[in-house]
Design a protein around this motif. Structure first.
Motif, short mmCIF file in Angstrom:
data_model
loop_
_atom_site.label_atom_id
_atom_site.label_comp_id
_atom_site.label_asym_id
_atom_site.label_seq_id
_atom_site.Cartn_x
_atom_site.Cartn_y
_atom_site.Cartn_z
N ASN A 2 1.00 -1.47 -0.40
CA ASN A 2 0.40 -0.04 -0.24
C ASN A 2 0.82 1.04 0.18
OD1 ASN A 2 -2.47 1.55 -0.52
ND2 ASN A 2 -2.21 1.53 1.94
N ALA A 3 1.99 1.25 0.43
CA ALA A 3 3.08 2.24 0.38
C ALA A 3 3.63 2.66 -0.73
CB ALA A 3 4.09 2.11 2.12
N ILE A 4 3.91 1.51 -1.02
CA ILE A 4 4.17 1.89 -2.86
C ILE A 4 3.48 2.11 -3.47
CG2 ILE A 4 5.22 0.30 -4.62
CD1 ILE A 4 6.48 -1.40 -2.56
N CYS A 5 1.46 1.78 -3.77
CA CYS A 5 0.81 2.94 -4.86
C CYS A 5 0.44 3.58 -3.82
CB CYS A 5 -0.37 1.61 -4.82
SG CYS A 5 -0.58 -0.31 -4.96
N GLU A 6 0.88 3.99 -2.77
CA GLU A 6 0.51 5.52 -2.50
C GLU A 6 1.75 6.41 -2.85
OE1 GLU A 6 0.10 6.23 1.85
OE2 GLU A 6 -2.25 4.60 1.98
N ARG A 7 2.50 6.12 -3.05
CA ARG A 7 4.24 6.88 -3.10
C ARG A 7 4.02 7.00 -4.58
NH1 ARG A 7 10.19 7.23 -1.88
NH2 ARG A 7 10.74 8.14 -3.37
N ILE A 8 3.76 6.06 -5.50
CA ILE A 8 2.96 6.65 -6.95
C ILE A 8 2.40 6.88 -6.84
CG2 ILE A 8 2.72 5.05 -8.90
CD1 ILE A 8 4.52 2.32 -8.06
N ILE A 9 1.18 7.17 -6.66
CA ILE A 9 -0.39 7.60 -6.86
C ILE A 9 0.62 9.78 -6.74
CG2 ILE A 9 -2.30 9.18 -6.37
CD1 ILE A 9 -2.77 5.83 -5.93
N GLY A 10 1.68 9.12 -5.55
CA GLY A 10 1.46 10.81 -5.35
C GLY A 10 2.64 11.59 -5.94
N THR A 11 3.21 10.96 -6.83
CA THR A 11 4.19 11.09 -7.63
C THR A 11 3.82 11.82 -9.00
OG1 THR A 11 6.01 9.58 -6.41
CG2 THR A 11 6.17 11.42 -8.77
N LEU A 12 2.55 10.76 -9.17
CA LEU A 12 1.70 11.08 -10.62
C LEU A 12 1.18 12.98 -10.07
CD1 LEU A 12 0.88 7.93 -11.40
CD2 LEU A 12 2.57 9.36 -12.85
N ARG A 13 0.71 12.80 -9.05
CA ARG A 13 -0.21 13.85 -8.85
C ARG A 13 0.69 14.29 -8.97
NH1 ARG A 13 -4.19 13.71 -3.71
NH2 ARG A 13 -4.47 15.72 -4.92
N ARG A 14 1.65 14.66 -7.85
CA ARG A 14 2.53 16.37 -7.75
C ARG A 14 3.32 17.02 -9.28
NH1 ARG A 14 3.36 13.60 -3.12
NH2 ARG A 14 5.67 12.60 -4.14
N GLU A 15 4.25 15.34 -10.03
CA GLU A 15 4.95 16.06 -11.11
C GLU A 15 4.20 16.01 -12.46
OE1 GLU A 15 8.31 13.62 -11.15
OE2 GLU A 15 8.84 13.63 -9.80
N LEU A 16 2.52 16.12 -12.15
CA LEU A 16 2.29 15.71 -13.66
C LEU A 16 0.31 15.91 -13.52
CD1 LEU A 16 2.70 14.04 -16.67
CD2 LEU A 16 1.54 12.17 -15.88
N LEU A 17 -0.04 15.47 -13.06
CA LEU A 17 -1.42 15.92 -12.96
C LEU A 17 -1.72 17.11 -12.31
CD1 LEU A 17 -2.99 12.61 -12.13
CD2 LEU A 17 -2.80 13.45 -14.16
N ASP A 18 -0.46 17.80 -11.65
CA ASP A 18 -0.93 18.82 -10.89
C ASP A 18 -0.55 20.59 -12.43
OD1 ASP A 18 -2.10 18.17 -8.50
OD2 ASP A 18 -0.79 18.56 -7.41
N ARG A 19 -0.30 19.69 -13.19
CA ARG A 19 0.80 20.79 -13.65
C ARG A 19 -0.65 20.79 -15.52
NH1 ARG A 19 5.63 21.82 -11.98
NH2 ARG A 19 6.23 20.38 -10.30
#
Length: 45
Positions: A2-19
């Motif tokens: 679960n921690a790995i999935c949360e990290r991937i989702i967080g990275t995608l949101r910060r570096e990609l989907l917020d932009r």
């Protein structure tokens, strides 16, 4: 796991989907594919 999935989702949101504004599912697929190439090939780890 679960921690790995949360990290991937967080990275995608910060570096990609917020932009970027995702227009539809096809556009999201294209953007994710391009980001995956960038993340694995060009981004320093």
């Amino acid at each position: 796991m679960n921690a790995i999935c949360e990290r991937i989702i967080g990275t995608l949101r910060r570096e990609l989907l917020d932009r970027i504004l995702v227009l539809n599912e096809r556009h999201l697929t294209f953007v994710l594919r391009e980001y995956l190439i960038h993340y694995n090939g060009h981004r320093p780890h």
